[in-house]
Scaffold this active site. Structure first.
Site, mmCIF file in Angstrom:
data_model
loop_
_atom_site.group_PDB
_atom_site.id
_atom_site.type_symbol
_atom_site.label_atom_id
_atom_site.label_comp_id
_atom_site.label_asym_id
_atom_site.label_seq_id
_atom_site.Cartn_x
_atom_site.Cartn_y
_atom_site.Cartn_z
ATOM 1 N N CYS A 45 -1.656 29.342 -26.368
ATOM 2 C CA CYS A 45 -2.215 28.158 -25.721
ATOM 3 C C CYS A 45 -2.512 28.437 -24.250
ATOM 4 O O CYS A 45 -3.553 28.025 -23.725
ATOM 5 C CB CYS A 45 -1.249 26.990 -25.861
ATOM 6 S SG CYS A 45 -1.926 25.406 -25.320
ATOM 7 N N CYS B 75 5.173 21.450 -27.593
ATOM 8 C CA CYS B 75 4.609 20.100 -27.644
ATOM 9 C C CYS B 75 4.377 19.633 -29.077
ATOM 10 O O CYS B 75 4.465 18.435 -29.363
ATOM 11 C CB CYS B 75 3.308 20.046 -26.849
ATOM 12 S SG CYS B 75 1.974 21.086 -27.491
#
Length: 357
Positions: free
Chosen positions: A94, A193
């Site tokens: 990410c 997350c």
């Protein structure tokens, strides 16, 4: 005046990073990447707080819709990895594919900024002899996030700032309180997350992967029990196997073809070496010969002595000084020289030890 775009999650760390740069005289602008699809996802609360922080400082605030990129580069990547029997590391992926690279492009192209900054706990140092930007561990070793930043290229590192690298977490919170930032008392978020939004990593995976019951077997193929789906298991796992045995058993392999989870004793879970792919050399150029380093194979694991042997095709072979447990395909192996991050890559193959441990 140097213009810096600060990535804001709505948490205390990124808020303080922005406030420190603003106080140092930079022309600060805030930016949030909108990552999650669907109403009421994690980004909504974060965007409210990020916008509030920018309003407090009197600086511009921007939101960039990155939901499609996040879905393809992270959600699909993680799901496909677990279906293939590996344990992907979404955070480093990410950082490179969704956050730092795209944010830097947007900041320079659309906002005419000179640099970007984030609230990561890491430090940078310029090496005048090599011309490289070196990545160093944060002063607060408990919060150090360099493990997740190993895949950032030099083109990004040369245009990024980490204002929190010299601070401890308590110092960050103290600064937030002194400046009256609305995020000063905001609770710590989870590192992952996907797990935070869905309640757990298992809940996230169950949303995308159909659970298929299969066999738990030992190394000889003897059936010891049943599993609820290979995506519920990871290498080195001991708890939750549901097997009564005379000695502790660990997951030592996951076979997606036969839909099997293979378990063994602690010795069977030890690896003497591994190979890594997609290697990124960070603080040094790829060496021509093997080097001695300290390698970290999980975010919270301690670095251990090793030999790193560079291979062709952005690969490397890592020989551990002592056999290591739970070396997991899909996770990152990141090697250091003291505080300096030398390089890293994704574990794709392990070699089990034949020596007693």
């Amino acid at each position: 005046m140097e213009r810096v775009v600060v990535g804001l999650s709505g948490g205390v760390d990124s808020s303080v990073a922005a406030a420190l740069l603003h106080r140092q005289g930079y022309a600060v602008e805030g930016l949030t990447l909108w990552l999650m699809k669907g109403k009421g996802q994690c980004c909504s609360e974060g965007m409210v707080d990020a916008a509030g922080i920018c309003e407090q400082m009197g600086v511009p605030y921007h939101v960039v819709d990155s939901r499609d990129r996040f879905q393809e580069a992270i959600v699909d990547y993680v799901v496909q990895g677990y279906e293939a029997g590996i344990t992907p590391l979404p955070c480093s992926q990410c950082n490179r594919a969704v956050k730092f690279g795209p944010m830097l492009d947007y900041a320079k192209t659309e906002l005419k900024a000179d640099a970007i900054a984030t609230g990561h706990y890491a430090r940078l140092r310029q090496n005048p002899e090599t011309g490289r930007t070196e990545l160093l561990r944060a002063v607060d070793r408990n919060k150090d996030q360099t493990y997740f930043l190993y895949d950032l290229p030099q083109s990004v590192l040369q245009s990024v700032k980490f204002p929190l690298g010299e601070l401890t977490k308590p110092e960050t919170r103290q600064i937030a309180a002194e400046l009256g930032l609305r995020t000063a008392e905001k609770p710590e978020s989870q590192d992952l997350c996907l797990a935070e939004v869905h309640g757990s990593m298992r809940a996230f995976l169950d949303r995308y992967i159909e659970s298929r019951e299969g066999e738990i077997v030992d190394q000889s193929g003897r059936v010891l029990g049943k599993h609820t789906g290979i995506h519920h298991y990871t290498i080195g796992q001991r708890k939750g196997l549901g097997i009564a045995h005379s000695e502790p058993l660990y997951v030592i392999a996951i076979d997606p073809i036969q839909n099997r989870v293979v378990v063994g004793d602690r010795h069977s879970a030890a690896q003497s070496e591994c190979t890594v792919s997609r290697v990124n050399w960070v603080s040094i150029a790829q060496p021509d010969a093997p080097i001695q380093a300290a390698v970290q194979v999980r975010y919270r694991s301690a670095p251990v002595p090793c030999t790193v042997i560079p291979l062709a095709g952005d690969r490397a072979r890592i020989l551990f000084a002592d056999p290591q447990f739970s070396i997991t395909p899909g996770q990152a192996a990141v090697w250091y020289d003291g505080d300096r991050l030398l390089g890293g890559g994704l574990i794709d193959r392990v070699e089990r030890t034949t020596e007693p441990v």
